[in-house]
Write an enzyme that holds these catalytic residues in place. Structure first.
Site, PDB file in Angstrom:
ATOM      1  N   ARG A   1       1.105  -1.006   0.260  1.00 29.04           N
ATOM      2  CA  ARG A   1      -0.597   0.353   0.309  1.00 29.04           C
ATOM      3  C   ARG A   1       0.780   1.310   0.426  1.00 29.04           C
ATOM      4  NH1 ARG A   1      -4.430   0.612   5.094  1.00 29.04           N
ATOM      5  NH2 ARG A   1      -2.541   0.569   5.931  1.00 29.04           N
TER       6      ARG A   1
ATOM      7  N   ARG B   1      10.179  26.717  -0.277  1.00 26.30           N
ATOM      8  CA  ARG B   1       8.674  26.514  -0.535  1.00 26.30           C
ATOM      9  C   ARG B   1       8.508  26.836  -2.075  1.00 26.30           C
ATOM     10  NH1 ARG B   1       3.731  28.361   0.225  1.00 26.30           N
ATOM     11  NH2 ARG B   1       2.209  27.310   1.207  1.00 26.30           N
TER      12      ARG B   1
ATOM     13  N   LYS C   1      -3.165   6.802   1.360  1.00 27.50           N
ATOM     14  CA  LYS C   1      -2.589   7.297   2.620  1.00 27.50           C
ATOM     15  C   LYS C   1      -1.721   8.337   3.193  1.00 27.50           C
ATOM     16  CE  LYS C   1      -1.875   3.705   7.455  1.00 27.50           C
ATOM     17  NZ  LYS C   1      -3.318   4.195   7.739  1.00 27.50           N
TER      18      LYS C   1
ATOM     19  N   GLU D   1     -16.870   6.091   6.712  1.00 24.23           N
ATOM     20  CA  GLU D   1     -15.180   4.899   7.771  1.00 24.23           C
ATOM     21  C   GLU D   1     -15.539   6.603   8.669  1.00 24.23           C
ATOM     22  OE1 GLU D   1     -11.585   4.411   5.148  1.00 24.23           O
ATOM     23  OE2 GLU D   1     -11.523   6.713   5.001  1.00 24.23           O
TER      24      GLU D   1
ATOM     25  N   LEU E   1      -9.939   4.459   2.364  1.00 24.01           N
ATOM     26  CA  LEU E   1      -8.866   4.634   2.608  1.00 24.01           C
ATOM     27  C   LEU E   1      -8.971   2.281   2.691  1.00 24.01           C
ATOM     28  CD1 LEU E   1      -6.087   4.612   2.698  1.00 24.01           C
ATOM     29  CD2 LEU E   1      -5.664   3.943   5.012  1.00 24.01           C
TER      30      LEU E   1
END
Length: 284
Positions: free
Chosen positions: A51, A99, A147, A179, A204
């Protein structure tokens, strides 16, 4: 003091440093995995690494460490920190650079950090007493299947649940449950069907979810994948969550509506027992 891993080095936690220009800090441009540890061994490790690769691929992020090295790092941290029961967190970002919203992945070196937490996973209050759930709107971005470290809304959801006298929250979008804030959601209907939402960009693809479904199927218990509303959940015989750090967690109430007599139900406890037994057989 814990030993943590930062970009190739094992260091005391108070000496661990990451650049202030890291894109994980500036843009939440990072992914993570959490592998549980039982008896000093890793649970579902190959699936977690698979994953991790999927998450990185979806974001165009490089992984510069081999799967074998990742396993070795996990094991070394478990050993150095004497973790018999707990979790190992792996956090990887795109890297550090001045940045700018734009980036060139090829010019960035991914940041890799791992750390452990020792905590009970088998003999827990949730396993014994169950958990209370409240419902909240799902206001997350549209790629919840990746994730990422973008966990602000789930964190706020857990805080809202606590303020409402509950243990966690289930999120609702377009009238149906997606979820939990950090877990997949299941119900057991009054006719005995076990139900969980099918995979999509909205949830997920839980590693514990997948393993639980496989173990259940092998034991002759199928889990139906379909959407369900919070109202159907409140009317269910039982409900539970699945995650790497809880395994299978009984839900005893939703929005104040009591389920399974206010205690963990038999189907849930049976699934929890099956998951733990089967997972220990495959631990690394």
């Amino acid at each position: 003091m814990r030993t943590v891993y930062v970009n190739g080095n094992y260091v005391p936690e108070d000496e661990a440093k990451v650049s202030v220009f890291d894109r994980g800090f500036l843009f939440a441009d990072g992914i993570y995995e959490v592998a549980s540890v039982l008896g000093g061994k890793l649970i579902d490790f190959p699936a977690h690494i698979a994953r991790l690769h999927r998450s990185a691929g979806e974001l165009g992020m490089r992984i510069d460490v081999t799967d074998e090295d990742l396993l070795a790092i996990h094991r070394e941290l478990v050993s150095r920190n004497n973790v018999e029961e707990g979790v190992v967190y792996l956090q990887m970002t795109r890297g550090a650079i001045d940045r700018d919203f734009l980036f060139d992945t090829d010019k960035l070196t991914p940041t890799l950090v791992l750390f452990t937490q020792s905590r009970p996973l088998i003999d827990t209050a949730v396993a014994k007493n169950g958990m209370k759930i409240v419902s909240i709107p799902d206001l997350r971005w549209g790629r919840c299947d990746i994730k990422t470290v973008q966990l602000l809304y789930p964190s706020l959801g857990k805080m809202e649940a606590k303020a409402r006298g509950a243990d966690d929250a289930w999120m609702v979008r377009d009238g149906v449950v997606t979820e939990g804030t950090s877990n997949n959601a299941f119900i057991v209907t009054k006719n005995g069907a076990i139900v969980t939402r099918p995979l999509s960009h909205a949830i997920l693809p839980g590693i514990t979810r997948a393993a639980l479904m496989a173990y259940s199927e092998a034991n002759g218990t199928s889990i139906e994948e379909r959407e369900f509303t919070i109202e159907e959940a409140k009317d269910a015989a039982e409900a539970f969550i699945s995650s790497a750090s809880v395994f299978v967690g009984p839900v005893i109430s939703i929005d104040g509506v009591e389920l399974s007599g206010g205690k963990p139900g038999p189907v849930t406890l049976g699934l929890r027992k099956t998951y733990i037994e089967e997972s220990l057989k495959r631990a690394l």
